[in-house]
Design a protein around this motif. Structure first.
Motif, PDB file in Angstrom:
ATOM      1  N   ALA A 189      36.221  11.704  -6.628  1.00 58.20           N
ATOM      2  CA  ALA A 189      36.409  12.654  -7.728  1.00 58.20           C
ATOM      3  C   ALA A 189      36.485  11.911  -9.065  1.00 58.20           C
ATOM      4  N   ASP A 190      35.542  12.167  -9.922  1.00 55.18           N
ATOM      5  CA  ASP A 190      35.457  11.467 -11.204  1.00 55.18           C
ATOM      6  C   ASP A 190      36.663  11.796 -12.080  1.00 55.18           C
ATOM      7  N   GLY A 191      37.325  10.764 -12.574  1.00 53.53           N
ATOM      8  CA  GLY A 191      38.474  10.945 -13.448  1.00 53.53           C
ATOM      9  C   GLY A 191      39.790  11.133 -12.733  1.00 53.53           C
ATOM     10  N   PHE A 192      39.785  11.083 -11.400  1.00 55.24           N
ATOM     11  CA  PHE A 192      40.992  11.252 -10.608  1.00 55.24           C
ATOM     12  C   PHE A 192      41.195  10.013  -9.726  1.00 55.24           C
ATOM     13  N   GLU A 193      42.447   9.768  -9.359  1.00 53.56           N
ATOM     14  CA  GLU A 193      42.756   8.673  -8.445  1.00 53.56           C
ATOM     15  C   GLU A 193      43.262   9.274  -7.141  1.00 53.56           C
ATOM     16  N   ALA A 194      43.127   8.525  -6.050  1.00 49.85           N
ATOM     17  CA  ALA A 194      43.553   9.026  -4.748  1.00 49.85           C
ATOM     18  C   ALA A 194      44.146   7.911  -3.911  1.00 49.85           C
ATOM     19  N   VAL A 195      45.033   8.290  -3.001  1.00 48.10           N
ATOM     20  CA  VAL A 195      45.595   7.364  -2.021  1.00 48.10           C
ATOM     21  C   VAL A 195      45.792   8.135  -0.722  1.00 48.10           C
ATOM     22  N   SER A 196      45.614   7.460   0.391  1.00 44.39           N
ATOM     23  CA  SER A 196      45.833   8.082   1.696  1.00 44.39           C
ATOM     24  C   SER A 196      46.984   7.387   2.398  1.00 44.39           C
ATOM     25  N   ASN A 197      47.987   8.176   2.810  1.00 43.41           N
ATOM     26  CA  ASN A 197      49.166   7.662   3.503  1.00 43.41           C
ATOM     27  C   ASN A 197      49.860   6.550   2.713  1.00 43.41           C
ATOM     28  N   GLY A 198      50.055   6.829   1.435  1.00 42.23           N
ATOM     29  CA  GLY A 198      50.805   5.933   0.577  1.00 42.23           C
ATOM     30  C   GLY A 198      52.278   6.297   0.615  1.00 42.23           C
ATOM     31  N   ARG A 199      52.860   6.587  -0.538  1.00 41.01           N
ATOM     32  CA  ARG A 199      54.282   6.962  -0.585  1.00 41.01           C
ATOM     33  C   ARG A 199      54.530   8.245   0.206  1.00 41.01           C
ATOM     34  N   PHE A 200      53.573   9.159   0.198  1.00 36.02           N
ATOM     35  CA  PHE A 200      53.712  10.424   0.908  1.00 36.02           C
ATOM     36  C   PHE A 200      52.776  10.452   2.108  1.00 36.02           C
ATOM     37  N   LYS A 201      53.346  10.423   3.282  1.00 36.29           N
ATOM     38  CA  LYS A 201      52.562  10.364   4.518  1.00 36.29           C
ATOM     39  C   LYS A 201      52.495  11.715   5.236  1.00 36.29           C
ATOM     40  N   GLY A 202      53.033  12.729   4.587  1.00 39.01           N
ATOM     41  CA  GLY A 202      53.120  14.048   5.214  1.00 39.01           C
ATOM     42  C   GLY A 202      54.561  14.367   5.535  1.00 39.01           C
ATOM     43  N   GLY A 203      54.976  15.568   5.170  1.00 37.77           N
ATOM     44  CA  GLY A 203      56.352  15.981   5.414  1.00 37.77           C
ATOM     45  C   GLY A 203      56.555  16.484   6.836  1.00 37.77           C
ATOM     46  N   TRP A 204      57.711  17.113   7.065  1.00 42.20           N
ATOM     47  CA  TRP A 204      58.036  17.571   8.411  1.00 42.20           C
ATOM     48  C   TRP A 204      57.022  18.590   8.907  1.00 42.20           C
ATOM     49  N   THR A 205      56.569  19.452   8.015  1.00 40.36           N
ATOM     50  CA  THR A 205      55.599  20.476   8.408  1.00 40.36           C
ATOM     51  C   THR A 205      54.336  19.836   8.979  1.00 40.36           C
ATOM     52  N   THR A 206      53.783  18.892   8.252  1.00 37.92           N
ATOM     53  CA  THR A 206      52.559  18.217   8.699  1.00 37.92           C
ATOM     54  C   THR A 206      52.791  17.490  10.016  1.00 37.92           C
ATOM     55  N   ARG A 207      53.902  16.800  10.117  1.00 32.57           N
ATOM     56  CA  ARG A 207      54.174  16.001  11.319  1.00 32.57           C
ATOM     57  C   ARG A 207      54.488  16.889  12.527  1.00 32.57           C
ATOM     58  N   HIS A 208      55.132  18.010  12.284  1.00 36.14           N
ATOM     59  CA  HIS A 208      55.526  18.893  13.379  1.00 36.14           C
ATOM     60  C   HIS A 208      54.332  19.665  13.938  1.00 36.14           C
ATOM     61  N   TYR A 209      53.495  20.198  13.057  1.00 34.80           N
ATOM     62  CA  TYR A 209      52.407  21.071  13.503  1.00 34.80           C
ATOM     63  C   TYR A 209      51.099  20.327  13.767  1.00 34.80           C
ATOM     64  N   GLY A 210      50.993  19.106  13.285  1.00 33.86           N
ATOM     65  CA  GLY A 210      49.777  18.351  13.513  1.00 33.86           C
ATOM     66  C   GLY A 210      49.707  17.816  14.936  1.00 33.86           C
ATOM     67  N   GLN A 211      49.009  18.537  15.810  1.00 29.64           N
ATOM     68  CA  GLN A 211      48.887  18.185  17.228  1.00 29.64           C
ATOM     69  C   GLN A 211      47.403  18.208  17.597  1.00 29.64           C
ATOM     70  N   PRO A 212      46.679  17.158  17.238  1.00 27.20           N
ATOM     71  CA  PRO A 212      45.223  17.178  17.449  1.00 27.20           C
ATOM     72  C   PRO A 212      44.807  17.427  18.890  1.00 27.20           C
ATOM     73  N   GLY A 213      45.584  16.933  19.849  1.00 24.88           N
ATOM     74  CA  GLY A 213      45.248  17.141  21.254  1.00 24.88           C
ATOM     75  C   GLY A 213      45.310  18.592  21.679  1.00 24.88           C
ATOM     76  N   ARG A 214      45.961  19.423  20.871  1.00 26.50           N
ATOM     77  CA  ARG A 214      46.052  20.858  21.139  1.00 26.50           C
ATOM     78  C   ARG A 214      45.145  21.656  20.207  1.00 26.50           C
ATOM     79  N   ASN A 215      44.249  20.974  19.514  1.00 29.11           N
ATOM     80  CA  ASN A 215      43.343  21.610  18.553  1.00 29.11           C
ATOM     81  C   ASN A 215      44.097  22.238  17.378  1.00 29.11           C
ATOM     82  N   GLU A 216      45.246  21.646  17.066  1.00 30.82           N
ATOM     83  CA  GLU A 216      46.053  22.083  15.924  1.00 30.82           C
ATOM     84  C   GLU A 216      46.222  20.875  15.006  1.00 30.82           C
ATOM     85  N   HIS A 217      45.550  20.932  13.861  1.00 24.97           N
ATOM     86  CA  HIS A 217      45.491  19.798  12.947  1.00 24.97           C
ATOM     87  C   HIS A 217      46.280  20.118  11.672  1.00 24.97           C
ATOM     88  N   ALA A 218      46.843  19.091  11.068  1.00 26.05           N
ATOM     89  CA  ALA A 218      47.584  19.290   9.824  1.00 26.05           C
ATOM     90  C   ALA A 218      47.357  18.100   8.898  1.00 26.05           C
TER      91      ALA A 218
END
Length: 272
Positions: A189-218
């Motif tokens: 994205a031009d003019g924007f910066e990005a980071v993946s799994n930096g200071r914020f790795k996903g909160g409880w919601t993401t960690r709780h519901y993200g179950q790829p083996g069950r076809n539920e991704h977060a």
């Protein structure tokens, strides 16, 4: 007022919005000090920012402010980031480490339990119901957790936060292709910066519901608020600035929608 609102759609994408609400019951608001009553740590205008970006997206949003109870924290009170500064299930301080309650007015453990039942549980019941409904329709569901935060908060992180902070708990909460698709758009994205799994790795919601083996991704997207609004009271939404950001968010959501509909994310052997 309902503590949670649900807008049902027919897409495989669910937009979770746990921190955009500003409602504080009167009896609780009066116990906040002047600093707390500013509600500075709101994910301001998050519903408006994402509105209309993906036709058919389901939206689950909490109307309750995070100072009442934080819908993105473990209901058991376990820290998301052990050893780092953060806020709790019912915050005692703001993001700058300053107290938000009048002397002697912070909630007791019994009151926290009551708030958890009244406000935290209904949000997650609604979210779980929509994930199940969407997965039953499409064979897969992607929970895209919408967040935003002030760009500079020394109490929580050093320096200025990138425009896009993507969290998947280091790849645990979604198929690699989902994270890769979001990264491709955000990092280019031009003019924007990005980071993946930096200071914020996903909160409880993401960690709780993200179950790829069950076809539920977060996946969690934490946006620096300077990209779409004024980062001080009265926290004004800035439409022209927001449109540049919304263009990239629209591409991200449409890409995820197309990926989910393609069938490549659906795994056999789902036990649910």
């Amino acid at each position: 007022m309902n503590s949670v609102d649900v807008i049902r759609g027919d897409s495989p994408i669910i937009l979770g919005q746990p921190h955009g609400g500003t409602f504080v019951p009167e009896e609780i608001f009066g116990r906040l000090n002047a600093n707390g009553q500013e509600l500075a740590d709101t994910d301001w205008h998050i519903t408006q920012l994402y509105d209309g970006l993906l036709d058919g997206a389901t939206v689950v949003k909490s109307n309750i402010h995070r100072y009442v109870i934080d819908a993105n924290r473990d209901p058991a009170g376990v820290s998301l980031y052990p050893g780092q500064n953060t806020t709790t299930l019912v915050p005692l301080t703001d993001f700058d480490g300053r107290t938000i309650w009048r002397d002697g007015q912070a909630p007791s453990e019994d009151e926290i339990a009551s708030r958890r039942e009244a406000f935290h549980a209904p949000y997650h019941a609604a979210l779980a119901e929509e994930i199940a409904r969407v997965k039953a329709r499409h064979g897969v569901a992607i929970l895209y957790d919408c967040h935003s935060i002030r760009s500079d908060i020394p109490f929580l992180f050093e320096g200025q936060l990138p425009a896009f902070s993507i969290g998947t708990n280091v790849g645990a909460t979604c198929d690699d292709r989902i994270e890769a698709a979001v990264n491709e758009v955000a990092f280019a994205a031009d003019g924007f910066e990005a980071v993946s799994n930096g200071r914020f790795k996903g909160g409880w919601t993401t960690r709780h519901y993200g179950q790829p083996g069950r076809n539920e991704h977060a996946i969690q997207m934490e946006l620096a608020q300077r990209t779409y609004m004024r980062e001080a009271a009265p926290w004004t939404y800035m439409p022209k600035r927001a449109e540049a950001l919304r263009a990239h968010l629209k591409t991200i959501l449409q890409t995820l929608n197309d990926l989910a509909l393609s069938g490549v994310l659906t795994r056999s052997g789902d036990s649910t």
